[in-house]
Design a protein around this motif. Structure first.
Motif, PDB file in Angstrom:
ATOM      1  N   HIS A  86       7.302  49.288  52.767  1.00 12.98           N
ATOM      2  CA  HIS A  86       6.899  49.006  54.142  1.00 12.98           C
ATOM      3  C   HIS A  86       7.318  47.600  54.576  1.00 12.98           C
ATOM      4  CE1 HIS A  86       5.051  52.804  54.646  1.00 12.98           C
ATOM      5  NE2 HIS A  86       4.049  52.596  53.838  1.00 12.98           N
ATOM      6  N   MET A  87       8.572  47.269  54.331  1.00  6.64           N
ATOM      7  CA  MET A  87       9.205  46.010  54.747  1.00  6.64           C
ATOM      8  C   MET A  87       8.625  44.775  54.068  1.00  6.64           C
ATOM      9  SD  MET A  87      11.624  47.111  56.430  1.00  6.64           S
ATOM     10  CE  MET A  87      12.335  45.529  56.915  1.00  6.64           C
ATOM     11  N   LEU A  88       7.918  44.975  52.976  1.00  4.49           N
ATOM     12  CA  LEU A  88       7.453  43.863  52.153  1.00  4.49           C
ATOM     13  C   LEU A  88       8.158  43.955  50.802  1.00  4.49           C
ATOM     14  CD1 LEU A  88       3.585  43.985  52.792  1.00  4.49           C
ATOM     15  CD2 LEU A  88       5.334  42.724  54.075  1.00  4.49           C
ATOM     16  N   VAL A 174       6.720  57.995  51.927  1.00  5.92           N
ATOM     17  CA  VAL A 174       6.559  56.714  51.244  1.00  5.92           C
ATOM     18  C   VAL A 174       5.086  56.508  50.914  1.00  5.92           C
ATOM     19  CG1 VAL A 174       6.685  54.205  51.499  1.00  5.92           C
ATOM     20  CG2 VAL A 174       8.599  55.627  52.234  1.00  5.92           C
ATOM     21  N   ASP A 175       4.215  56.750  51.885  1.00  2.00           N
ATOM     22  CA  ASP A 175       2.777  56.564  51.677  1.00  2.00           C
ATOM     23  C   ASP A 175       2.235  57.510  50.612  1.00  2.00           C
ATOM     24  OD1 ASP A 175       2.656  54.545  53.518  1.00  2.00           O
ATOM     25  OD2 ASP A 175       1.853  55.767  55.145  1.00  2.00           O
ATOM     26  N   ALA A 180      11.037  56.199  47.998  1.00  2.00           N
ATOM     27  CA  ALA A 180      10.995  54.741  48.118  1.00  2.00           C
ATOM     28  C   ALA A 180      12.332  54.252  48.628  1.00  2.00           C
ATOM     29  CB  ALA A 180      10.678  54.096  46.773  1.00  2.00           C
ATOM     30  N   ARG A 181      12.314  53.081  49.222  1.00  6.86           N
ATOM     31  CA  ARG A 181      13.556  52.476  49.689  1.00  6.86           C
ATOM     32  C   ARG A 181      14.414  52.086  48.495  1.00  6.86           C
ATOM     33  NH1 ARG A 181      14.378  47.397  53.913  1.00  6.86           N
ATOM     34  NH2 ARG A 181      16.220  46.560  52.897  1.00  6.86           N
ATOM     35  N   ALA A 182      15.694  52.419  48.576  1.00  4.37           N
ATOM     36  CA  ALA A 182      16.610  52.176  47.460  1.00  4.37           C
ATOM     37  C   ALA A 182      17.721  51.206  47.817  1.00  4.37           C
ATOM     38  CB  ALA A 182      17.217  53.494  46.991  1.00  4.37           C
TER      39      ALA A 182
END
Length: 376
Positions: A86-88, A174-175, A180-182
């Protein structure tokens, strides 16, 4: 039973500044690397706004100084030592503290009406969700544009998220801890199965994970409220972590990291902060402890701004003393400083320190320094 720890405002501010690695005793670049700083802070926020520089880079420059190279952050993310959630950008090992919560998405029962609606929407589009998982299993990582929108029920939107069914579904996945972001960024963000991204570490029980997150949050903040209003990115409250404290002249009780009470050393320095820096993220704490008036004005019409589009708070010692309205004009090769807004008249020593920080920021950006009429 001993009562709460009694603190002055100055002591409380110094605890907060020291915890954020913003005083001279805790910010020696020779002792910290990027991964060390992020582990201590808990995360850095990846925001695309780059009026001066991306927020994450300003945060790390403020702690590490001229030796910080933004490519180090990119490399850590590419190597998945830092994982973007989430952009963190968080240390990869910390994701275990969120996975128990992911497993009981959309939250512990009984659910509120909005959680029931969210669950119902994902269930109604289960076929699309499974198609995304199958595509990633065979060909991931993939961008959002690789997934066909086969949602049977559109995302309920007032207009902002029209035609964004897949992106909204990806957010819920994602939640849920499924993807997940890769890598990548913005519209080119790449997604993959979470099991390929998150470390395969034991997952603690949800209540234990929450306690650990609260404790780590207090380590990074130094002093915070046990309960606070919901924050959009990361909570600003710390539950029962630490010990109870009261601050002279401030109503209510606080929680303070007991380790911060053992270290009385404080070396004042001047730092230009990102508007998204965690030292200023809790606006209520900012008012109560620092007596500082601040709001990010980038979403306001230009005519209604007091301090500027991306006005950077100015920290001097344990006080926030002003705001710098600056913009990096890369085409012209200069950092344009339109104004330095002084909360109170600054003496010559503070002016010189702030001016030195502006010079240092411009040099780190590889730009010249151009001062407007309102600058120092």
């Amino acid at each position: 039973m001993a009562g709460p720890v009694e603190l002055t405002r100055e002591q409380a501010r110094r605890i907060a500044v020291r915890a954020q690695l913003l005083d001279g005793t805790s910010s020696d670049p020779a002792e910290h690397g990027v991964i060390d700083v992020v582990r201590h802070l808990g995360f850095v926020q990846l925001d695309p706004t780059a009026a001066v520089a991306p927020s994450a880079d300003l945060v790390l420059w403020g702690r590490l100084g001229a030796g910080y190279d933004p490519s180090e952050l990119v490399d850590l993310i590419d190597r998945q030592e830092l994982v973007v959630h989430h952009m963190l950008a968080r240390p990869a090992e910390d994701l275990t503290l969120f996975r128990a919560e992911m497993a009981r998405w959309p939250g512990p029962e009984p659910w509120k009406p909005w959680q029931e609606r969210l669950y119902g929407w994902v269930e109604a589009n289960d076929a699309c969700r499974r198609e995304i998982l199958e595509a990633l299993r065979g060909d991931g990582p993939l961008p959002a544009s690789a997934f066909l929108d086969s949602c049977e029920v559109p995302w309920p939107s007032s207009g902002w998220n029209d035609q964004r069914n897949v992106r909204m579904l990806l957010t819920q996945m994602v939640d849920r801890g499924e993807i997940a972001r890769a890598g990548g960024s913005g519209r080119d963000t790449l997604w993959d199965l979470a099991e390929r991204i998150y470390p395969d570490d034991p997952v603690p029980e949800a209540d234990q994970a929450k306690r650990i997150r609260d404790e780590r949050r207090l380590t990074a903040l130094g002093i915070a409220r046990a309960r606070a209003a919901q924050a959009p990115v990361e909570p600003i409250h710390v539950g029962e972590a630490g010990v109870e404290a009261v601050v002279d002249g401030v109503k209510g009780t606080w929680r303070v990291d007991p380790r911060s009470l053992e270290d009385a050393d404080f070396a004042p320095r001047s730092v230009l902060l990102s508007p998204l820096d965690r030292l200023v993220a809790d606006r209520k704490r900012l008012t109560e402890l620092f007596e500082y008036d601040y709001i990010l004005e980038m979403y306001k019409p230009a005519a209604k701004r007091r301090w500027g589009y991306w006005a950077m708070p100015v920290l001097h010692g344990d006080r926030l003393v002003g705001k710098v309205d600056a913009t990096a004009d890369r085409d012209a090769g200069v950092l344009r400083v339109a104004a330095v807004h002084e909360d109170e008249p600054l003496d010559a020593a503070v002016r010189a320190a702030v001016d030195a920080e502006l010079e240092a920021l411009a040099a780190w950006l590889g730009l010249g320094l151009s001062r407007g009429d309102g600058a120092l």
